[in-house]
Design a protein around this motif. Structure first.
Motif, short mmCIF file in Angstrom:
data_model
loop_
_atom_site.label_atom_id
_atom_site.label_comp_id
_atom_site.label_asym_id
_atom_site.label_seq_id
_atom_site.Cartn_x
_atom_site.Cartn_y
_atom_site.Cartn_z
N TRP A 1 0.84 -1.21 0.00
CA TRP A 1 0.00 0.00 0.00
C TRP A 1 0.87 1.25 0.00
O TRP A 1 0.56 2.23 -0.70
N GLN B 1 2.26 1.86 -3.46
CA GLN B 1 1.21 2.42 -4.32
C GLN B 1 0.95 3.87 -3.98
O GLN B 1 0.79 4.71 -4.86
N ARG B 2 0.91 4.16 -2.69
CA ARG B 2 0.63 5.52 -2.23
C ARG B 2 1.71 6.50 -2.69
O ARG B 2 1.42 7.64 -3.07
N GLN C 1 3.92 10.55 6.50
CA GLN C 1 2.79 9.66 6.74
C GLN C 1 3.20 8.55 7.72
O GLN C 1 4.26 7.95 7.58
N THR D 1 -7.77 2.24 5.77
CA THR D 1 -7.46 3.63 5.43
C THR D 1 -8.71 4.47 5.66
O THR D 1 -9.74 3.96 6.10
#
Length: 368
Positions: free
Chosen positions: A201, A204-205, A296, A357
């Motif tokens: 993830w 991808q983010r 993040q 998420t």
């Protein structure tokens, strides 16, 4: 509800069917193909890993070195106890939200199934001597049928656990393995796959490129190794730079100190992965104080405070463990073993749900 979440919910509603294998079969892994079954064990998640220094972790080695085998039966239904068996459930940190949920799950299972459950709280994730003493005490007190334990050390607890077995107490490990092939089984969450999903993830983010820091748990504990190794495996899907990895020993304050030092040392950090929600909150505090909110935070456990932080955007994503089904499964297996002498695969694993998420967090908050 999306299809992935729907399939996971179908899986988590089932419990592994007991079977009566030979001694040799007991030393084989079990695997349920795909997410259609609750319990599975993949070689990638269960084989021994190595630390950065090449040191071996402490899994149940006699089990983890066995070849893999196939097993596909499931419980058709739960059973109630035919007598009020006396069980002790020992968790490893009374302040940890995940451990508190395990306690709740065990107490609810005891009420539903008609057994007596006493929960013993350890004071910290690394309090080995206290856990050994607590087990010694329950052995001496007698009148105990089964022990379900979250061990703080996979090796150092072996002697006292096997002493309990010698005293006629059946033992099931949960969350962290015990390096003994004499226990009934080890009920685990698939930490490797859940962390791998988080790593993918993140790739991808960040669109395939980024700079990452990793806050590890206690690396003498197998679940910490699986979370680290799974996350690193997920990052391999992109061109990611891991700037540093340090253990904060599952502690919020230590995670904050490590993160604050990192932020002085490394510019342009994109993501910090914390191997538990508690460490994630420490990292978040340091990030906010350094006015680096663009970084993040990705965490692991899926406790309610973390889900609320995801909803607010303070944490970008988390992997949700399943302490309530985990505890319930362990109690049900113990009842079946005590009552019917049913035996189980050496390792059973609960599959992870999708990464949580802001897109899907409301669904999971509603279940808390």
């Amino acid at each position: 509800m999306n299809e992935a979440a729907h399939q996971w919910r179908l899986a988590i509603a089932k419990i592994v069917q007991p079977y009566r294998p030979s001694i040799m079969q007991r030393r084989h892994f079990l695997k349920l193909s795909g997410i259609s079954g609750l319990v599975f064990c993949s070689l990638s998640a269960c084989r021994p890993a190595t630390t950065k220094q090449g040191a071996s972790p402490t899994p149940a080695s006699k089990i983890a070195s066995a070849p893999q085998t196939q097993f596909t039966q499931l419980f058709s239904q739960e059973i109630k106890a035919n007598r009020p068996w006396n069980l002790v459930v020992m968790i490893k940190d009374e302040q940890d939200p995940y451990q508190v949920q395990l306690k709740r799950g065990a107490e609810k299972a005891a009420q539903d199934f008609g057994v007596n459950v006493k929960v013993l709280d350890n004071k910290c994730n690394t309090c080995i001597d206290q856990e050994i003493q607590a087990i010694s005490n329950v052995i001496q007190q007698g009148h105990l049928d089964g022990l379900i334990i979250v061990t703080v050390d996979s090796v150092k607890l072996v002697r006292v656990v096997e002493k309990a077995i010698d005293a006629g107490i059946s033992v099931i490990a949960i969350d962290t393995p015990i390096n003994s092939d004499r226990i009934v089984s080890f009920v685990d969450f698939d930490n490797f796959t859940a962390s791998q999903q988080l790593g993918e993830w993140v790739v991808q983010r960040l669109k395939g490129h980024g700079r990452v820091l990793i806050l590890n748990g206690v690396l003498e504990q197998q679940n910490a190794l699986e979370r680290r190794n799974g996350f690193l495996a997920g990052l391999k899907q992109g061109d990611m730079e891991v700037l540093d990895m340090q253990s904060a020993h599952w502690e919020q304050k230590e995670a904050k100190v490590i993160t604050a030092n990192w932020l002085k040392q490394f510019p342009n950090v994109d993501v910090i992965f914390a191997a538990c929600d508690t460490m994630a909150f420490g990292a978040r505090e340091a990030v906010v104080e350094a006015k680096e909110q663009k970084i993040q935070i990705v965490s692991f456990d899926g406790t309610r405070p973390a889900l609320e932080a995801v909803q607010k955007g303070a944490i970008a994503a988390t992997a949700m463990q399943q302490p309530l089904p985990q505890a319930r499964l362990a109690v049900q297996m113990m009842i079946r073993h005590l009552q019917n002498r049913e035996t189980f695969p050496p390792i059973v694993k609960i599959p992870p749900p999708p990464v949580i998420t802001q897109d899907n967090v409301k669904e999971y908050l509603a279940r808390q």
